[in-house]
Write an enzyme that holds these catalytic residues in place. Structure first.
Site, PDB file in Angstrom:
ATOM      1  N   LYS A  69       0.813  -1.216   0.000  1.00  0.00           N
ATOM      2  CA  LYS A  69       0.000   0.000   0.000  1.00  0.00           C
ATOM      3  C   LYS A  69       0.855   1.278   0.000  1.00  0.00           C
ATOM      4  O   LYS A  69       0.486   2.259  -0.614  1.00  0.00           O
ATOM      5  CB  LYS A  69      -0.961  -0.007   1.192  1.00  0.00           C
ATOM      6  CG  LYS A  69      -2.133  -0.960   1.006  1.00  0.00           C
ATOM      7  CD  LYS A  69      -3.141  -0.822   2.127  1.00  0.00           C
ATOM      8  CE  LYS A  69      -4.265  -1.814   1.949  1.00  0.00           C
ATOM      9  NZ  LYS A  69      -5.282  -1.732   2.992  1.00  0.00           N
ATOM     10  N   ASP A 105      -9.770   3.267   1.772  1.00  0.00           N
ATOM     11  CA  ASP A 105      -9.880   2.773   3.155  1.00  0.00           C
ATOM     12  C   ASP A 105     -10.347   3.878   4.104  1.00  0.00           C
ATOM     13  O   ASP A 105     -11.160   3.643   5.003  1.00  0.00           O
ATOM     14  CB  ASP A 105      -8.520   2.259   3.654  1.00  0.00           C
ATOM     15  CG  ASP A 105      -8.177   0.887   3.093  1.00  0.00           C
ATOM     16  OD1 ASP A 105      -9.097   0.132   2.748  1.00  0.00           O
ATOM     17  OD2 ASP A 105      -6.965   0.576   3.017  1.00  0.00           O
TER      18      ASP A 105
HETATM   19  P1  NAP Z   1       0.343  -3.361   9.200  1.00  0.00           P
HETATM   20  O1  NAP Z   1       0.682  -2.176   8.381  1.00  0.00           O
HETATM   21  O2  NAP Z   1       1.249  -4.545   9.184  1.00  0.00           O
HETATM   22  O3  NAP Z   1       0.167  -2.842  10.724  1.00  0.00           O
HETATM   23  C1  NAP Z   1      -0.138  -3.742  11.748  1.00  0.00           C
HETATM   24  C2  NAP Z   1      -0.271  -2.992  13.075  1.00  0.00           C
HETATM   25  O4  NAP Z   1      -0.691  -3.932  14.062  1.00  0.00           O
HETATM   26  C3  NAP Z   1       1.011  -2.380  13.600  1.00  0.00           C
HETATM   27  O5  NAP Z   1       0.705  -1.237  14.344  1.00  0.00           O
HETATM   28  C4  NAP Z   1       1.551  -3.485  14.519  1.00  0.00           C
HETATM   29  O6  NAP Z   1       2.338  -3.001  15.583  1.00  0.00           O
HETATM   30  C5  NAP Z   1       0.290  -4.038  15.103  1.00  0.00           C
HETATM   31  N1  NAP Z   1       0.453  -5.431  15.498  1.00  0.00           N
HETATM   32  C6  NAP Z   1       0.718  -6.469  14.671  1.00  0.00           C
HETATM   33  N2  NAP Z   1       0.802  -7.613  15.388  1.00  0.00           N
HETATM   34  C7  NAP Z   1       0.591  -7.262  16.695  1.00  0.00           C
HETATM   35  C8  NAP Z   1       0.559  -7.986  17.915  1.00  0.00           C
HETATM   36  N3  NAP Z   1       0.764  -9.323  17.939  1.00  0.00           N
HETATM   37  N4  NAP Z   1       0.322  -7.325  19.060  1.00  0.00           N
HETATM   38  C9  NAP Z   1       0.110  -5.988  19.033  1.00  0.00           C
HETATM   39  N5  NAP Z   1       0.145  -5.236  17.918  1.00  0.00           N
HETATM   40  C10 NAP Z   1       0.371  -5.861  16.755  1.00  0.00           C
HETATM   41  O7  NAP Z   1      -1.101  -3.936   8.791  1.00  0.00           O
HETATM   42  P2  NAP Z   1      -2.377  -3.115   8.251  1.00  0.00           P
HETATM   43  O8  NAP Z   1      -2.321  -3.008   6.771  1.00  0.00           O
HETATM   44  O9  NAP Z   1      -2.467  -1.857   9.038  1.00  0.00           O
HETATM   45  O10 NAP Z   1      -3.583  -4.126   8.578  1.00  0.00           O
HETATM   46  C11 NAP Z   1      -3.931  -4.400   9.909  1.00  0.00           C
HETATM   47  C12 NAP Z   1      -5.242  -5.170   9.981  1.00  0.00           C
HETATM   48  O11 NAP Z   1      -6.302  -4.426   9.400  1.00  0.00           O
HETATM   49  C13 NAP Z   1      -5.241  -6.517   9.255  1.00  0.00           C
HETATM   50  O12 NAP Z   1      -5.921  -7.445  10.062  1.00  0.00           O
HETATM   51  C14 NAP Z   1      -6.024  -6.239   7.991  1.00  0.00           C
HETATM   52  O13 NAP Z   1      -6.689  -7.392   7.491  1.00  0.00           O
HETATM   53  C15 NAP Z   1      -7.038  -5.235   8.502  1.00  0.00           C
HETATM   54  N6  NAP Z   1      -7.588  -4.345   7.448  1.00  0.00           N
HETATM   55  C16 NAP Z   1      -8.938  -4.331   7.290  1.00  0.00           C
HETATM   56  C17 NAP Z   1      -9.483  -3.492   6.336  1.00  0.00           C
HETATM   57  C18 NAP Z   1     -10.973  -3.457   6.129  1.00  0.00           C
HETATM   58  O14 NAP Z   1     -11.416  -2.949   5.102  1.00  0.00           O
HETATM   59  N7  NAP Z   1     -11.778  -3.938   7.056  1.00  0.00           N
HETATM   60  C19 NAP Z   1      -8.663  -2.669   5.545  1.00  0.00           C
HETATM   61  C20 NAP Z   1      -7.288  -2.704   5.763  1.00  0.00           C
HETATM   62  C21 NAP Z   1      -6.754  -3.561   6.726  1.00  0.00           C
HETATM   63  P3  NAP Z   1       3.930  -2.753  15.443  1.00  0.00           P
HETATM   64  O15 NAP Z   1       4.079  -1.375  14.898  1.00  0.00           O
HETATM   65  O16 NAP Z   1       4.414  -2.925  16.823  1.00  0.00           O
HETATM   66  O17 NAP Z   1       4.439  -3.828  14.509  1.00  0.00           O
END
Ligand code: NAP
Length: 273
Positions: A69, A105
């Site tokens: 992204k 988003d």
């Molecule tokens: P990302 O860029 O990888 O960010 C993940 C975030 O979650 C980071 O802040 C990370 O913290 C934190 N995290 C990951 N594992 C963790 C754990 N075990 N304990 C605590 N914090 C944790 O991912 P993203 O693109 O933002 O996506 C995140 C989620 O949103 C996914 O589940 C995705 O499927 C969902 N999503 C949904 C939609 C929708 O339309 N509903 C759209 C986009 C994304 P750190 O900084 O410490 O690594």
């Protein structure tokens, strides 16, 4: 579905894509509107290759997901203002060989929240500081009375808080934040680790609305906790369907057939609760 020489090609790029629900939802939308198009999953670790393929084949539109992204920005001919400000593109439209980037988003998250509360009078606790948190944070900046980011990695929280002009706290201290709205953007609680909540119930003490953007499972452990203490809950499928509907409109210029898209989502998500 009839595929012929005039069939247009769309898809999602990213990795992993094994469980993506986007093909089900977008193919249902095309079929419902009588559009001769097919939407596929392109699992790839090669964004420049995708760019060339998009121009050469041509691919008319792409959804972009983890881990591209942010990285896709440098490979596009233009990026609309909201996506540029957020620093993330989840939608690419190919217009005559020029690739244009959008972010659906942010608007999708806002649409899921609007009408549920008076945002202007609400403080928000945003769990996570990754790509999705950026989109949600920029959508809520200037709309919520106050935003506090709580993240596992402090540096990342501080960086996003700096960009949004808001506070941040380490994730274990989230329970000390007084917030009427709690939004989870971390993958904690996502299939298959469905029993986990990113925060304990104490973090919901002042909350009246809790949104989890995870959509597999449909009801996360966090939403179950929130329901138990009387909060209004918003599941991740709302944001997911909103962002997909906005993508459809960008690509086709038409209003999205949201009911058919939701039906396709319901069928694809199947028995996962
Ligand atoms: P990302 O860029 O990888 O960010 C993940 C975030 O979650 C980071 O802040 C990370 O913290 C934190 N995290 C990951 N594992 C963790 C754990 N075990 N304990 C605590 N914090 C944790 O991912 P993203 O693109 O933002 O996506 C995140 C989620 O949103 C996914 O589940 C995705 O499927 C969902 N999503 C949904 C939609 C929708 O339309 N509903 C759209 C986009 C994304 P750190 O900084 O410490 O690594």
């Amino acid at each position: 579905m009839k595929i012929d020489a005039r069939t247009s090609l769309y898809g999602i790029m990213g990795k992993p894509l094994g469980h993506t629900l986007s093909p089900a939802v977008h193919n249902a939308a095309f079929a419902s509107c009588g559009i001769n198009a097919v939407y596929l999953a392109f699992e790839t670790l090669h964004p420049p290759g995708c760019r060339e393929a998009a121009r050469a084949l041509p691919i008319k539109g792409l959804s972009v997901t983890i881990p591209y992204k942010s990285r896709i920005l440098g490979h596009l001919d233009s990026v609309e203002a909201t996506a540029a400000e957020i620093g993330a593109v989840n939608t690419v439209a190919n217009r005559g060989g020029a690739l244009h980037g959008f972010n659906t988003d942010a608007g999708a998250a806002l649409k899921a929240l609007e009408g549920r509360m008076d945002l202007e009078r609400t403080s928000c606790l945003l769990l996570g500081a990754g790509g999705a948190a950026r989109a949600v944070g920029f959508a809520l900046r200037g709309r919520c009375a106050e935003i506090t980011i709580a993240n596992r990695t402090g540096d990342r929280a501080a960086e996003l808080a700096g960009a949004l002009g808001c506070r941040w706290t380490p994730l274990p201290d989230a329970a000390g934040v007084r917030a009427g709205l709690v939004i989870n953007t971390t993958p904690v609680g996502m299939h298959p680790e469905t029993g986990r909540s990113p925060v304990p119930v104490k973090a919901l003490e002042y909350a009246s609305v809790v949104m989890d953007i995870i959509y597999r499972p449909r009801r996360t452990a966090l939403l179950n906790l929130a329901e138990r203490v009387g909060c209004v809950t918003i599941a991740g499928e709302e944001m997911f369907l909103n962002q997909a509907a906005a993508q459809f409109s960008i690509w086709t210029g038409l209003e999205a057939p949201v009911l058919e898209m939701k039906t396709a989502f319901d069928q694809a998500v199947g028995g996962i609760k």
